[in-house]
Each structure stands twice: as structure tokens, then as C-alpha cells.
Design a protein around this motif. Structure first.
Motif, mmCIF file in Angstrom:
data_model
loop_
_atom_site.group_PDB
_atom_site.id
_atom_site.type_symbol
_atom_site.label_atom_id
_atom_site.label_comp_id
_atom_site.label_asym_id
_atom_site.label_seq_id
_atom_site.Cartn_x
_atom_site.Cartn_y
_atom_site.Cartn_z
ATOM 1 N N THR A 44 59.535 63.353 111.340
ATOM 2 C CA THR A 44 59.269 64.665 110.727
ATOM 3 C C THR A 44 58.042 65.370 111.304
ATOM 4 O O THR A 44 57.790 66.531 110.973
ATOM 5 N N GLY A 45 57.295 64.674 112.126
ATOM 6 C CA GLY A 45 56.106 65.329 112.676
ATOM 7 C C GLY A 45 55.388 64.441 113.672
ATOM 8 O O GLY A 45 55.694 63.259 113.842
ATOM 9 N N ALA A 46 54.408 65.043 114.353
ATOM 10 C CA ALA A 46 53.582 64.306 115.316
ATOM 11 C C ALA A 46 52.291 65.081 115.534
ATOM 12 O O ALA A 46 52.221 66.296 115.297
ATOM 13 N N THR A 47 51.267 64.361 115.960
ATOM 14 C CA THR A 47 50.020 65.014 116.371
ATOM 15 C C THR A 47 49.613 64.493 117.743
ATOM 16 O O THR A 47 49.812 63.313 118.063
ATOM 17 N N VAL A 48 49.084 65.408 118.528
ATOM 18 C CA VAL A 48 48.485 65.061 119.818
ATOM 19 C C VAL A 48 47.057 65.593 119.763
ATOM 20 O O VAL A 48 46.851 66.801 119.583
ATOM 21 N N THR A 49 46.097 64.698 119.888
ATOM 22 C CA THR A 49 44.698 65.054 119.652
ATOM 23 C C THR A 49 43.848 64.736 120.874
ATOM 24 O O THR A 49 43.975 63.656 121.458
ATOM 25 N N ILE A 50 42.999 65.686 121.255
ATOM 26 C CA ILE A 50 41.968 65.375 122.261
ATOM 27 C C ILE A 50 40.836 64.725 121.483
ATOM 28 O O ILE A 50 39.961 65.390 120.922
ATOM 29 N N SER A 51 40.887 63.412 121.423
ATOM 30 C CA SER A 51 39.998 62.673 120.526
ATOM 31 C C SER A 51 38.697 62.257 121.194
ATOM 32 O O SER A 51 37.763 61.813 120.516
ATOM 33 N N GLY A 52 38.621 62.379 122.507
ATOM 34 C CA GLY A 52 37.394 62.029 123.205
ATOM 35 C C GLY A 52 36.982 63.118 124.167
ATOM 36 O O GLY A 52 37.771 63.565 124.995
ATOM 37 N N ILE A 72 61.776 71.791 116.495
ATOM 38 C CA ILE A 72 60.360 71.419 116.368
ATOM 39 C C ILE A 72 59.488 72.655 116.603
ATOM 40 O O ILE A 72 59.699 73.422 117.538
ATOM 41 N N THR A 73 58.509 72.839 115.718
ATOM 42 C CA THR A 73 57.518 73.901 115.876
ATOM 43 C C THR A 73 56.134 73.268 115.908
ATOM 44 O O THR A 73 55.956 72.105 115.533
ATOM 45 N N GLY A 74 55.175 74.041 116.321
ATOM 46 C CA GLY A 74 53.827 73.473 116.376
ATOM 47 C C GLY A 74 52.785 74.494 116.770
ATOM 48 O O GLY A 74 53.094 75.613 117.164
ATOM 49 N N SER A 75 51.523 74.077 116.660
ATOM 50 C CA SER A 75 50.407 74.941 117.039
ATOM 51 C C SER A 75 49.224 74.078 117.434
ATOM 52 O O SER A 75 49.090 72.927 116.982
ATOM 53 N N PHE A 76 48.362 74.661 118.300
ATOM 54 C CA PHE A 76 47.163 73.955 118.754
ATOM 55 C C PHE A 76 45.935 74.611 118.146
ATOM 56 O O PHE A 76 45.794 75.836 118.172
ATOM 57 N N ASN A 77 45.052 73.793 117.585
ATOM 58 C CA ASN A 77 43.813 74.274 117.000
ATOM 59 C C ASN A 77 42.692 74.082 118.024
ATOM 60 O O ASN A 77 42.289 72.949 118.300
ATOM 61 N N ASN A 78 42.193 75.211 118.595
ATOM 62 C CA ASN A 78 41.190 75.058 119.655
ATOM 63 C C ASN A 78 39.789 74.804 119.121
ATOM 64 O O ASN A 78 38.834 74.725 119.899
ATOM 65 N N SER A 79 39.670 74.670 117.801
ATOM 66 C CA SER A 79 38.389 74.249 117.218
ATOM 67 C C SER A 79 38.326 72.742 117.001
ATOM 68 O O SER A 79 37.251 72.144 117.053
ATOM 69 N N THR A 80 39.490 72.134 116.753
ATOM 70 C CA THR A 80 39.525 70.691 116.463
ATOM 71 C C THR A 80 40.154 69.878 117.583
ATOM 72 O O THR A 80 40.000 68.653 117.622
ATOM 73 N N GLY A 81 40.927 70.533 118.458
ATOM 74 C CA GLY A 81 41.578 69.811 119.539
ATOM 75 C C GLY A 81 42.860 69.119 119.129
ATOM 76 O O GLY A 81 43.313 68.201 119.817
ATOM 77 N N VAL A 82 43.472 69.553 118.028
ATOM 78 C CA VAL A 82 44.676 68.897 117.517
ATOM 79 C C VAL A 82 45.894 69.800 117.706
ATOM 80 O O VAL A 82 45.899 70.960 117.268
ATOM 81 N N LEU A 83 46.917 69.262 118.379
ATOM 82 C CA LEU A 83 48.223 69.906 118.460
ATOM 83 C C LEU A 83 49.099 69.272 117.399
ATOM 84 O O LEU A 83 49.343 68.056 117.431
ATOM 85 N N THR A 84 49.567 70.072 116.438
ATOM 86 C CA THR A 84 50.370 69.567 115.325
ATOM 87 C C THR A 84 51.813 70.027 115.494
ATOM 88 O O THR A 84 52.075 71.226 115.653
ATOM 89 N N LEU A 85 52.755 69.064 115.466
ATOM 90 C CA LEU A 85 54.183 69.355 115.574
ATOM 91 C C LEU A 85 54.860 69.006 114.252
ATOM 92 O O LEU A 85 54.487 68.026 113.588
ATOM 93 N N SER A 86 55.874 69.781 113.892
ATOM 94 C CA SER A 86 56.611 69.483 112.657
ATOM 95 C C SER A 86 58.065 69.885 112.820
ATOM 96 O O SER A 86 58.421 70.676 113.700
ATOM 97 N N GLY A 87 58.886 69.314 111.938
ATOM 98 C CA GLY A 87 60.325 69.548 111.975
ATOM 99 C C GLY A 87 61.059 68.220 111.992
ATOM 100 O O GLY A 87 60.665 67.284 112.691
#
Length: 338
Positions: A44-52, A72-87
Motif C-alpha cells: 500500500t505504500g513505500a518511502t525512499v529517504t535520503i537518510s544520510g 501509485i502516486t507520490g511526492s518528494f519533500n525537499n525539506s525532509t528528503g523523503v519521497l512518499t509513495l502510496s496506492g
């Protein structure tokens, strides 16, 4: 009575390192991911994070292309570095979508610290719904950006015979920039006459009427801006020589811009100068291997008519009544330099 327990989904196969070079287009991070879930057909979802070493504000950017038919839809948060996918869709379609995720760096002066990319998927259950995180790496290589000179190329003016040294920066003030160099240590400002030169009469120099100062016009003399030594002369300032200033660590973009704005041309033949148009060319090397595009200024040299001269007169003819016509003075000299 047998009660099932949700088994968390699993992500594996990550671990690739993307070697990303400044200025490259968006590039796939890792195409070797494998997703599985022993008791769920769908995710139902996934995250891809620039964690380092994430660089916020738009420097680091993640993007994706949803697998066809996945929803699948998603968006990237350029303040946190997280790409969030859902669907809600199959593991295979999520795998295909995650393998499309790209990294791009938009900076002209990027941080070169390696980025850690963390992958995690969700099967939507109320418990044990998240996979363990797996990681990939993005290495970032910076590329030296060349300095730029604006508002100088295409300037032109007419130098009239006998005039004083004249600034070549004739329109809007020349502007110098270098997006990834704080100074030009080890570089140089080089000014040449690319065409039309008469080496016996053309002199390139720097105006000292403002904040620029020259210790002398000899080679290796210090060149200062506002009292700070920013370099030394590579050549003596004289007819036929290029103007070269070898720059040091005090040669900031602002100081070198001041030098560019102070470049002068003078023709020292005050009698009969060559009137071919000169192309005066300025370039900046940043000391890191980058040289600006040439900024060319056209100098039209206009001669001035010099009056002819008569000299050598002064003889006295002693003429006696009744004499024939007699030459008055045979020592005259006539000249005209042009």
C-alpha cells in the motif's frame, strides 16, 4: 483455533552505488531491488529517504515514474528528503516503480558527501506492516564551473591619437562571477590584443585612478585592490606585452571584477598610429582549471592630422641694387609625420 500473524514485507537487493556527477540529469539510483511478502499479494505504500547527508532546499531531488496501471502516486519533500509513495497494488508494480526512482543534484557547487538512500515498503496491515530498511548509496562528484565575465564583451570605443590611457569597459560595468570558487588563487587575469595589434605602439594596463594600485610597471610588481595585494604582474607593462595578473588567495570575485573594470588601452604613437581596429580580449582563469569565455572589446584607433613643419630658415641675403634675382635661403627643411 489457528490465528495468523501478519508477516512484514521484505525489501532486498539494494546496495548499489550511483556515481553521480554535477550537472547530470536525473539518474536511476538502484535497479536491483526485490520486494516480497509471504502473506500479502499487495503493498500500500513505500518511502525512499535520503537518510544520510541530505542537502535540503532543492539541491537533492528524488523523483519516480509510476509503473503503468499501478495507480501509485507520490511526492518528494525537499525539506525532509523523503519521497512518499502510496496506492494499493502488486509487489511487482511497486518493485518496478521503486527501481525507477532517480536522484538529481541541482547545485553548481554541490556537497560531495555521499548520500545514503533508505528504502522501506508498507503492506497496509495494522501490525508488522513495514519492511526492514535497506540502503543504497549515491556518491556526488563536483565539476569545476568556469568563471563568467558579463557586460564587457561586445563593448567598443574609438581611441583618438594622442589620448590618455582609456578604460575598455565602456558600457555597463563589467561583472565577474564564479559559482564554485571563493577566490582565484593560482589563476590569472589575461588581456591580449587578439587582432589588429601594432606591437610598437599598443599598451595594455590598469587604471590606478580608483582603488587599483601598481607597485611599479615591472614584471612581478604587486597589484593591489583597496590596499590588499591580489596578485603580481606577469609581464612588464609596455608596448607589445599582454597584460597578465597572476592572482593569489586575496583575489576574490569582487577584487578581480575591480581589476577587469580597470583595464586600459593606450596607443603611444602620437604622430602616425596604425589605425586598424584592435580586438582586446580578456579572460579569467579561476586557478582550479577553469577559464572563462573570452570577452572581446573593439578599439577603433583614429589618427589626427599633424601639421607640416618648416625649419632651417634664418639665412640673410645681402642684396645689392642692380643684382639679378638671387636665392634667398637654401637651407630650408620641410617635414610632415603623417
Amino acid at each position: 483455533n489457528v490465528a495468523g500473524v501478519n508477516d512484514a514485507p521484505a525489501a532486498s537487493g539494494a546496495g548499489a552505488t550511483l556515481a553521480y556527477t554535477e550537472g547530470s540529469s536525473a539518474t536511476v539510483i538502484d535497479s536491483s531491488l526485490t520486494l516480497s511478502d509471504v502473506d500479502s499479494d499487495n503493498l500500500t505504500g513505500a518511502t525512499v529517504t535520503i537518510s544520510g547527508n541530505f542537502q535540503s532546499g532543492g539541491e537533492d531531488v528524488l523523483a519516480f515514474t509510476a509503473a503503468s496501471g499501478s495507480g501509485i502516486t507520490g511526492s518528494f519533500n525537499n525539506s525532509t528528503g523523503v519521497l512518499t509513495l502510496s496506492g494499493t497494488t502488486t509487489k511487482a508494480l511497486y518493485e518496478q516503480t521503486l527501481e525507477s526512482v532517480t536522484y538529481q543534484n541541482t547545485s553548481d557547487d554541490p556537497s560531495t558527501s555521499a548520500r545514503t538512500i533508505t528504502w522501506q515498503v508498507n503492506d497496509g496491515s495494522s501490525a508488522n506492516n513495514l519492511s526492514s530498511a535497506v540502503t543504497s548509496t549515491v556518491s556526488v562528484a563536483a565539476v569545476n564551473d568556469v568563471p563568467t565575465i558579463a557586460n564587457l564583451g561586445s563593448d567598443s570605443f574609438t581611441f583618438t591619437e594622442g589620448a590618455a590611457a582609456t578604460l575598455i569597459d565602456q558600457s555597463s560595468n563589467a561583472a565577474l562571477a564564479d559559482v564554485d570558487s571563493s577566490n582565484f588563487n593560482g589563476g590569472n587575469l589575461t588581456v591580449t590584443i587578439a587582432s589588429g595589434e601594432d606591437a610598437n605602439e599598443d599598451v595594455l594596463s590598469l587604471s590606478t585612478s580608483g582603488t587599483v594600485a601598481l607597485a611599479s610597471t615591472n614584471a612581478n610588481a604587486n597589484v593591489s585592490v583597496g590596499g590588499t595585494v591580489v596578485g603580481t604582474l606577469g609581464n612588464a607593462i609596455s608596448a607589445g606585452n599582454d597584460l597578465v595578473v597572476n592572482l593569489n588567495s586575496a583575489a576574490t570575485a569582487a577584487n578581480v571584477q575591480t581589476l577587469v573594470q580597470a583595464i586600459t588601452y593606450q596607443n603611444t604613437d602620437t604622430d602616425n598610429p596604425t589605425t586598424d581596429a584592435r580586438t582586446v580580449r580578456a579572460t579569467i582563469n579561476d586557478g582550479d582549471g577553469g577559464t572563462s569565455a573570452s570577452a572581446d572589446v573593439t578599439v577603433n584607433v583614429a589618427g589626427v592630422n599633424d601639421a607640416p613643419a618648416a625649419s632651417g630658415a634664418g639665412a640673410t641675403l645681402a642684396y645689392t641694387e642692380g643684382s639679378s634675382a638671387t636665392v634667398i635661403d637654401s637651407s630650408l627643411t620641410l617635414s610632415d609625420v603623417d
